[in-house]
Design an enzyme around this catalytic site. Structure first.
Site, PDB file in Angstrom:
ATOM      1  CD  GLU A 121      -2.930  -1.321   2.198  1.00 30.28           C
ATOM      2  OE1 GLU A 121      -4.101  -1.646   1.964  1.00 30.28           O
ATOM      3  OE2 GLU A 121      -2.489  -1.130   3.347  1.00 30.28           O
ATOM      4  CD  GLU A 148      -3.710  -6.995   3.146  1.00 32.08           C
ATOM      5  OE1 GLU A 148      -4.803  -6.468   3.491  1.00 32.08           O
ATOM      6  OE2 GLU A 148      -2.624  -6.416   3.262  1.00 32.08           O
TER       7      GLU A 148
END
Length: 983
Positions: A422, A498
């Site tokens: 991220e 994820e």
């Protein structure tokens, strides 16, 4: 003349802790090895410590040889975090930085811990060569002195740093001083979703490096699946020899040799003992031969497509934070192996190197992720100021990549390098990827947060809904605007790095994801977020342990319990989510056709056959074992299946629902589990559940007597129609319609998408404050009928509910409930069923149905039909933040008893029910913030639910699939109540 506008302060050099550069004075990154014949000295232990409020620290006095310099200081454990040892406090944010975003600057308020350790060299410490001081991890920036001489500075909290110190050492009284800043320029690169925990939190070690000992070496151990041979070459910066006795290899460093080998895989972690010998050092080697390639759009190891059944793992311990000891690491690995997990993504930084040693030993695929996340810049327009797009930070980014790759390059378990997590997009990521590919072309590079994937060899996403995952599996995803980039992305294998956010009760939808992974070869599995709840241990005044989360440590900004989103509770107790995941990802599938008398066993391993498993069967009627035996299953290679006959049903079995259960267990002890450990199981219905038997004899008529109505063993309130007592037992609450549950974290949904939170809709329309109105109490010759309306305040929504009570001569009281919705319901119902209140003495429960643990509509794969017994207290699931929990699925009957054996039996009508029992109300459960908030009351509250809304994973992912929505619709269900005598 002035060189600058009047009044502007002169520019000044940034202090080292605000410099984007990675540091100064450290040695080049190199491989990590735990053992050799060179001397080493651990400097872990008790250090002197003092905390200062600013980056100035405590001054220079702690550098002096004088013992009095720190005599009055506190003492803390190293490795450790000072905020967990009484100095300051931890703080949790998921995305936001805890300082103003002005890279690379930091505010004046910068907690700084000065650490000091005085040590002596062991007798006989070698005088030749060099000695290296090694830090495995310091958060977030350190300045180091030895015997008053500054060694340098470094950033990169979860990465190793070394200094050459041989010229400064003395036999005794060495003074090691370390100044650690909580905040630094490096903090901008370390915005991972976890607690902010400063300190020297990993090992500190003194390493002797003899003359002509290797500074670094690189083990290249590939495997050719077409020939069954391995090729070994060990590159080393000094000449030496490499021996592998089992393979008969004795070769010079840099020399290549090939031999027949058994390959290393996560299922068969075969390693060969070897040794690297130079003139200065002997280093043991544990060599695993394996090859990783992307071919035909698939990620393959040793020539085969692999399927990741993975988890994301943060390093965490509820008492010591990210300081995790070896036995706790081992416990993590053993728990993973015992729950069919085969892969770890090291979110979001390289773990302690000893953890990777365990992955090599026991067998886990690893995505090794760089210590990099800049998520807090997502709040800025177009990620303004993002360091990965700012060339000033590129040296630090490359340094972090180097320190990860060089440290871990000799690990067979590491099959993918990840650039980080991220971070948006930027040229700095491309520079990292280029360096990694140049240094180690044997492994692919992965990065998720740039959807065009210029730097990634793998198409990876997070929390992608099932339907989109299926389109990706078919290579039918939405195209990119650039045809060339689109072609590139379509050529890549797909990973969910994820998914299935394991926060609180859940995650739901795992089975549907796994079916997709096993259907489409492009979909190579995923990694559940995440392994463990990061709850920090706290204690009530009377000593009870509970777990704190964001906001429990007086933070002025925090993200609440979003840090508790794991498959393990903080004390490493498996949650129901982990039990569910184990079942969903089991590597052997057991199905069958009871009508045909066959069972099918399919081997879902990527490499292992089924020879290590023993198969058995049991035959049960109404949950009682009637017979058991062995099932002869031929050896099955990966991907093979066999259809086998079931044994004949046992003669003389009693009537009732009969079920075959087939188990696959370890035939022998393994390094990670004992013989008999269950790997997989399947259940087949041999005799279906019989239809409910009508009551014998004529129906009894209800009788009104003043304010009471009597029907069979039941006594009702004549005004409201509520059941007040049953066979002489007074009820706190007679069965009435219940439609609310204490919202789960997944019901609460993503806090940044309020309109998507189903619990918001429930609260807006007031389902937690539903009102009950009795419209009619009707007595006939064969039934008592109560007509009611259940409705929230301020809405024209309602559930018209009709209760029909009957009784026969068998002593049972039967209830049929009909529900008809009115109005335009804007959301699913939380639950639909009955709520019953019994006296507190009814604390023992036996049931026949799904168990032993909790289950909900989309989390029920691990629920197996059987007969179980627990206390009411044992039925509870202690989620760190209390919420709906503890339901048992498919219950045919349940009994609640007192200590003397008297009790109540509830039997399902046409359909099984969901059973829940607890000692607090739904409102109390909803209001609780921590487990000690739940104080047992004087009532056992029992839910007998016809239906439940699904769980999903919307705390950071998709809502429950539509098939698991409990839509307001006409429904009819029923139960039977029967009093039980004691004895």
């Amino acid at each position: 003349m002035h060189d600058r506008p009047h009044g502007e302060a002169p520019a000044r050099a940034l202090p080292y802790h605000e410099d984007p550069a990675p540091g100064s004075g450290t040695l080049p990154a190199r491989a990590w090895w735990a053992e050799s014949d060179a001397a080493r000295l651990s400097l872990n232990g008790t250090w002197a410590f003092r905390l200062a409020p600013t980056a100035e620290g405590t001054g220079s006095a702690f550098l002096a040889d004088d013992p009095a310099a720190t005599a009055s200081w506190d003492r803390i454990a190293v490795p450790g975090h000072w905020v967990l040892q009484g100095h300051g406090a931890p703080a949790y944010t998921g995305v936001a930085y805890l300082f103003p975003v002005d890279p690379p600057r930091m505010p004046d308020e910068n907690p700084t811990g000065d650490h000091r350790r005085v040590f002596d060299l062991p007798e006989g410490w070698p005088a030749d060569g060099e000695t290296v001081l090694r830090f495995e991890g310091v958060d977030s920036c350190a300045r180091v002195w030895l015997n008053g001489q500054e060694l340098g500075t470094f950033q990169g909290s979860r990465l190793p740093h070394e200094f050459a110190v041989g010229h400064l050492l003395r036999k005794s009284g060495n003074v090691l001083a370390v100044r650690v800043h909580q905040w630094s320029a490096g903090s901008y690169l370390e915005d991972q979703d976890m607690w902010w925990l400063p300190g020297i939190f990993r090992d500190v070690t003194l390493l002797h490096r003899p003359d002509r000992a290797p500074a670094d070496f690189f083990v290249h151990a590939g495997y050719d699946h077409t020939t069954g041979t391995g090729t070994l070459r060990v590159d080393c910066d000094v000449p030496g020899r490499v021996t592998v006795p089992e393979l008969g290899l004795d070769l010079a460093t840099g020399e290549e040799a090939t031999a027949p080998v058994e390959p290393w895989t996560a299922e068969t972690p075969r390693r060969y003992d070897g040794e690297l010998v130079t003139a200065g050092e002997r280093v043991p080697l544990r060599i695993g031969f394996r090859t990783v390639r992307i071919e035909d759009g698939l990620l393959k190891v040793n020539g085969r497509r692999i399927l990741f059944r993975g988890v994301n793992r943060h390093e965490f311990h509820p008492e010591t934070g990210r300081t995790v000891d070896l036995e706790t690491m081992r416990e993590d690995v053993l728990l993973m192996k015992r729950h069919n997990i085969n892969a770890v993504r090291t979110s979001h930084y390289p773990p302690h190197p000893a953890f990777l040693d365990l992955c090599d030993e026991y067998g886990l695929w690893v995505i090794d992720e760089c210590d990099l996340e800049t998520h807090g810049f997502c709040w800025m327009p177009d990620w303004r100021g993002n360091p990965v797009a700012d060339e000033r930070w590129t040296p630090a980014l490359i340094d972090r990549a180097q320190r990860m790759v060089e440290r871990d390059k000799n690990r067979p378990s590491v099959v993918i390098w990840s650039l980080g997590n991220e971070c948006g997009t930027g040229a700095g990521l491309s520079a990292m990827a280029a360096w990694i590919r140049e240094r180690d072309p044997s492994r692919p590079v992965q990065y998720e947060h740039d959807l065009e994937y210029p730097d990634s060899d793998i198409f990876s996403r997070m929390y992608t809904p099932h339907d989109e995952v299926e389109r990706i599996g078919r290579r039918e995803e939405e195209p990119l605007a650039d045809p060339e980039l689109d072609t590139h992305r379509r050529s890549l294998p797909f990973l969910l790095v994820e998914y299935a956010h394991a926060m609180g009760n859940g995650p739901g939808g795992l089975s549907e994801y796994q079916r997709l992974f096993e259907t489409y070869e492009r979909l190579q599995g995923g990694f559940v977020w995440e392994w463990i709840d990061h709850g920090l241990a706290k204690r009530t005044p009377d000593g009870r342990v509970y777990y704190g989360y964001g906001g429990d440590f007086d933070e002025d900004y925090h993200d609440g319990n979003f840090v508790c989103d794991g498959l393990l509770f903080p004390d490493r107790t498996p949650s129901p989510g982990l039990i569910e995941y184990k079942k969903v990802i089991e590597p052997v599938r057991i199905t069958g056709d009871p009508d045909a008398g066959t069972v099918t066993v399919a081997n879902g391993h990527d490499f292992a056959g089924t020879g290590h498993l023993a198969f058995t069967w049991t035959y049960e009627v109404e949950g009682r074992r009637i017979a058991a035996g062995d099932l002869a299953v031929p050896p099955l290679a990966p991907g093979e299946r066999a259809e086998l006959p079931l044994p004949p049903a046992p003669d003389g079995a009693p009537p009732g629902e009969a079920v075959w259960t087939v188990h696959a267990r370890l035939a022998d002890r393994t390094p990670w589990a004992e013989a008999g450990h269950e790997v997989a199981w399947g259940q087949l219905t041999a005799v279906p559940r019989p239809a409910p038997v009508p009551p014998p004899g004529p129906a009894q008529a209800p009788r009104r007597d003043g304010g009471r109505i009597t029907l069979g063993p039941g006594v009702f309130d004549a005004t409201t129609g509520r059941l007040r007592s049953l066979a002489g037992v007074d009820l706190t609450e007679g069965p009435r319609l219940d439609i609310f549950r204490a919202p789960t974290d997944n019901d609460r949904g993503m806090h940044w998408e309020a309109d998507a939170q189903v619990s918001v809709h429930w609260e807006r329309i007031g389902l937690h404050r539903a009102r009950h109105r009795t419209d009619a109490v009707e007595l006939t010759d064969d039934a008592l009928t109560i007509r009611t309306r259940v409705a929230p305040n301020s809405r024209d929504l309602a559930l018209v509910t009709v209760y029909r009570w009957t009784a026969g001569e068998d002593g049972a009281l039967r209830l049929t409930v009909g529900v008809t919705p009115e109005g335009d319901w804007p959301c699913p119902l939380p639950r639909l069923g009955l709520l019953l209140g019994l006296p507190a003495a009814y604390g023992s429960v036996t049931w026949y149905g799904g168990g032993p643990g909790e289950a909900y509509p989309d989390t029920r794969a691990a629920s197996r039909l059987g007969r179980y017994g627990m206390t009411v207290d044992e039925l509870q699931t202690p989620y760190v933040r209390p919420q709906e929990n503890g339901a048992r699925a498919d219950v045919r009957w349940a009994e609640l008893r007192t200590a003397d054996g008297t009790g109540l039996r509830v039997t399902a009508g046409p359909d099984p029910f969901w059973f829940t029992a607890r000692r607090w109300t739904t409102g109390q459960l909803d209001a609780a913030e921590h487990t000690p908030d739940l104080e047992p009351g004087d009532t056992v509250w029992v839910n007998l639910d016809h239906a439940q809304h699904g769980i999903g994973t919307q705390s950071c992912g998709p809502a429950p699939l539509p098939r698991y929505h409990l839509t307001a619709a006409p429904a009819e269900f029923g139960v039977e109540f029967r009093a039980l005598s004691g004895g």
